[in-house]
Design an enzyme around this catalytic site. Structure first.
Site, short mmCIF file in Angstrom:
data_model
loop_
_atom_site.label_atom_id
_atom_site.label_comp_id
_atom_site.label_asym_id
_atom_site.label_seq_id
_atom_site.Cartn_x
_atom_site.Cartn_y
_atom_site.Cartn_z
N ASN A 110 0.90 -1.14 0.10
CA ASN A 110 0.06 -0.16 0.04
C ASN A 110 0.75 1.21 -0.16
O ASN A 110 2.06 1.32 0.49
CB ASN A 110 -1.01 0.08 1.21
CG ASN A 110 -0.37 0.68 2.46
OD1 ASN A 110 -0.23 2.16 2.40
ND2 ASN A 110 0.22 -0.13 3.34
N ARG A 111 0.42 2.36 -0.59
CA ARG A 111 0.96 3.71 -0.62
C ARG A 111 -0.18 4.33 -0.18
O ARG A 111 -0.25 5.60 -1.03
CB ARG A 111 1.60 3.89 -1.82
CG ARG A 111 0.97 3.65 -3.03
CD ARG A 111 2.00 4.00 -4.23
NE ARG A 111 1.42 3.86 -5.66
CZ ARG A 111 1.48 2.93 -6.29
NH1 ARG A 111 2.45 1.92 -6.20
NH2 ARG A 111 0.94 2.95 -7.70
N PHE A 114 -1.57 8.07 4.84
CA PHE A 114 -2.22 8.55 5.83
C PHE A 114 -3.61 9.34 5.60
O PHE A 114 -4.11 10.45 5.80
CB PHE A 114 -1.65 9.73 6.55
CG PHE A 114 -0.44 9.17 7.51
CD1 PHE A 114 -0.26 7.74 7.71
CD2 PHE A 114 0.47 10.11 8.30
CE1 PHE A 114 0.51 7.38 8.60
CE2 PHE A 114 1.55 9.57 8.83
CZ PHE A 114 1.28 8.28 9.19
N ASN A 170 3.29 7.48 15.30
CA ASN A 170 3.85 6.81 14.21
C ASN A 170 4.76 7.65 13.27
O ASN A 170 4.15 8.58 12.78
CB ASN A 170 2.35 6.11 13.42
CG ASN A 170 2.61 5.44 11.99
OD1 ASN A 170 3.66 5.19 11.93
ND2 ASN A 170 1.68 4.99 11.26
N SER A 173 5.77 5.01 8.51
CA SER A 173 4.95 4.85 7.21
C SER A 173 6.04 5.09 6.33
O SER A 173 6.62 6.38 6.27
CB SER A 173 3.56 5.58 7.47
OG SER A 173 3.30 5.57 5.88
N ASN A 175 5.09 5.82 3.27
CA ASN A 175 4.31 6.65 2.35
C ASN A 175 4.12 8.30 2.48
O ASN A 175 3.31 8.66 1.45
CB ASN A 175 2.93 5.97 2.35
CG ASN A 175 3.02 4.62 1.88
OD1 ASN A 175 3.84 4.00 0.96
ND2 ASN A 175 2.16 3.57 2.92
N THR A 176 4.77 8.66 3.43
CA THR A 176 4.72 10.11 3.69
C THR A 176 5.94 10.52 3.63
O THR A 176 6.89 10.37 4.34
CB THR A 176 4.30 10.57 5.03
OG1 THR A 176 2.77 10.27 5.08
CG2 THR A 176 4.15 12.36 5.20
N LYS A 211 5.90 3.58 17.28
CA LYS A 211 6.00 2.77 16.11
C LYS A 211 6.92 3.01 15.13
O LYS A 211 7.24 3.80 14.51
CB LYS A 211 4.57 2.78 15.38
CG LYS A 211 4.34 1.51 14.19
CD LYS A 211 2.98 1.29 13.93
CE LYS A 211 2.84 0.04 12.94
NZ LYS A 211 1.33 -0.11 12.73
N ASN A 240 5.94 -1.38 11.35
CA ASN A 240 5.34 -0.93 10.27
C ASN A 240 5.58 -1.75 9.14
O ASN A 240 6.26 -2.89 9.28
CB ASN A 240 5.73 0.40 10.10
CG ASN A 240 4.30 1.25 9.59
OD1 ASN A 240 3.56 0.72 8.55
ND2 ASN A 240 4.16 2.41 10.16
N GLY A 291 3.04 -9.92 9.60
CA GLY A 291 3.05 -11.42 9.23
C GLY A 291 2.30 -12.31 10.13
O GLY A 291 2.12 -13.41 10.17
N THR A 313 -3.27 -7.54 7.76
CA THR A 313 -3.27 -8.18 6.32
C THR A 313 -3.79 -9.48 6.52
O THR A 313 -4.58 -10.14 5.59
CB THR A 313 -2.12 -8.21 5.72
OG1 THR A 313 -1.33 -6.66 5.61
CG2 THR A 313 -1.90 -8.80 4.25
#
Length: 359
Positions: A110-111, A114, A170, A173, A175-176, A211, A240, A291, A313
């Protein structure tokens, strides 16, 4: 998986991943799906950071981004649920498509970036459930275009301390842009100092967890541990999503940018968890993520040094009955091994996992 779960998965997988996610949230809001109640067993109870967890399995942040269904998640058998990541201002996140299933690997990339409705909307929902039972953590983040990202975390603490069983900072991530740089020691020290000061100024002072990413090397893990100990943060969440693509089958989706979660993350995240346990010592709390898709993987996180575990997931591929199955599996293990508490398993394979290579 039961036949019902398989039918439900086939239906959801007929939609793109983001639409399927929205449908699952809507179903939980409506009281569906109905899953078998997870068994309660006193041997699974965990007391940590002043909180009493009925079992050590939690829903990780990222699923219920806007605090819409924490109580429904608890009803599936989770011992706790973490909502968010929530930023001060609403933001749409990155352009779509931005979630990709790697079905053969039981993984997701995923990207999202937030994407969420912001503090005000989440606070309204959390205020409405105040007084109900159940442990609900709040995961806070910074807006992508914020001029003061640390200030965003301070605002998150001030806003949600009255409603959160615990707060998660957090900064991991992928993706930021630039967010993971806050794990570097100097920035991390300032962040944790300001976060703990914001908590001290609140009338309610929940535990704070940090995190971290699974992609940190040993020297970086040492710096993180040193700051956590110095700033007296209650716990660390490991970990993460990862930027690594080790061991994935060759598919088009595997080449997508973003954070990888699911089964392929288990080994590295568990090795990082064990290293953090050795660095932090026995008293600081650790939540293991990455996982977890069975009682066996959940228990292995505990053996590696985790007090609690989370998943997300895994439920995409195993269905909403997964939490109940994992909790039932935990009960069978404590019964078979004649344990008075599941906590007796913690650290029993820490050395084994800490010795694994991170390359």
């Amino acid at each position: 998986m039961s036949m019902l779960d398989r039918i439900g998965q086939k239906l959801l997988f007929s939609f793109d991943p983001e639409t399927a996610h929205g449908l699952s949230i809507a179903a939980l809001r409506c009281g569906l799906p109905v899953a078998s109640r997870a068994p309660h067993d006193a041997r699974l109870e965990v007391r940590l950071c002043g909180l009493d967890f009925p079992n050590p399995l939690g829903m990780a942040a990222g699923y219920d981004k806007n605090a819409e269904v924490p109580d429904a998640l608890l009803g599936l058998g989770f011992g706790f649920a973490e909502v968010g990541t929530i930023t001060p201002l609403p933001q749409p996140g990155n352009p779509k498509p931005r979630i990709f299933r790697l079905t053969a690997d039981e993984a997701v990339i995923n990207r999202l970036g937030f994407n969420n409705e912001g503090h005000e909307a989440a606070e309204r929902r959390l205020a409405a459930r105040k007084g109900r039972g159940g442990i609900v953590g709040v995961n806070i983040g910074a807006n992508k275009d914020s001029a003061d990202r640390i200030g965003d975390y301070e605002r998150g603490v001030a806003r949600f301390a009255p409603y959160a069983s615990y707060l998660t900072v957090n900064i991991s991530s992928p993706n930021t842009p630039g967010l993971r740089n806050m794990q570097a020691r100097e920035q991390l020290g300032e962040l944790l100092s300001r976060v703990t000061a914001a908590r001290a100024a609140s009338s309610v002072q929940p535990p704070v967890f940090l995190k971290i990413a699974p992609d940190l090397v040993d020297a970086e893990l040492e710096d993180v541990a040193a700051e956590v100990i110095e700033k007296k943060i209650e716990g660390v969440i490991v970990s993460n999503t990862t930027l690594a693509r080790t061991g994935l089958r060759r598919t088009t989706a595997a080449s997508e940018s973003g954070g990888l979660s699911g089964r392929p993350l288990f080994e590295r995240s568990t090795a990082v968890l064990a290293r953090m346990r050795k660095l932090l010592g026995p008293e600081i709390a650790i939540i293991g993520v990455g996982g977890v898709d069975s009682a066996e993987t959940a228990l292995e996180k505990i053996r590696a040094g985790a007090d609690l575990v989370q998943l997300y997931t895994g439920m995409i591929y195993a269905g909403p009955a997964l939490p109940g199955r994992i909790v039932a599996g935990m009960v069978r293990v404590v019964e078979k091994e004649r344990l008075k508490s599941i906590a007796a398993l913690r650290d029993t394979r820490c050395q084994h996992w800490a010795a694994k290579s991170l390359s």
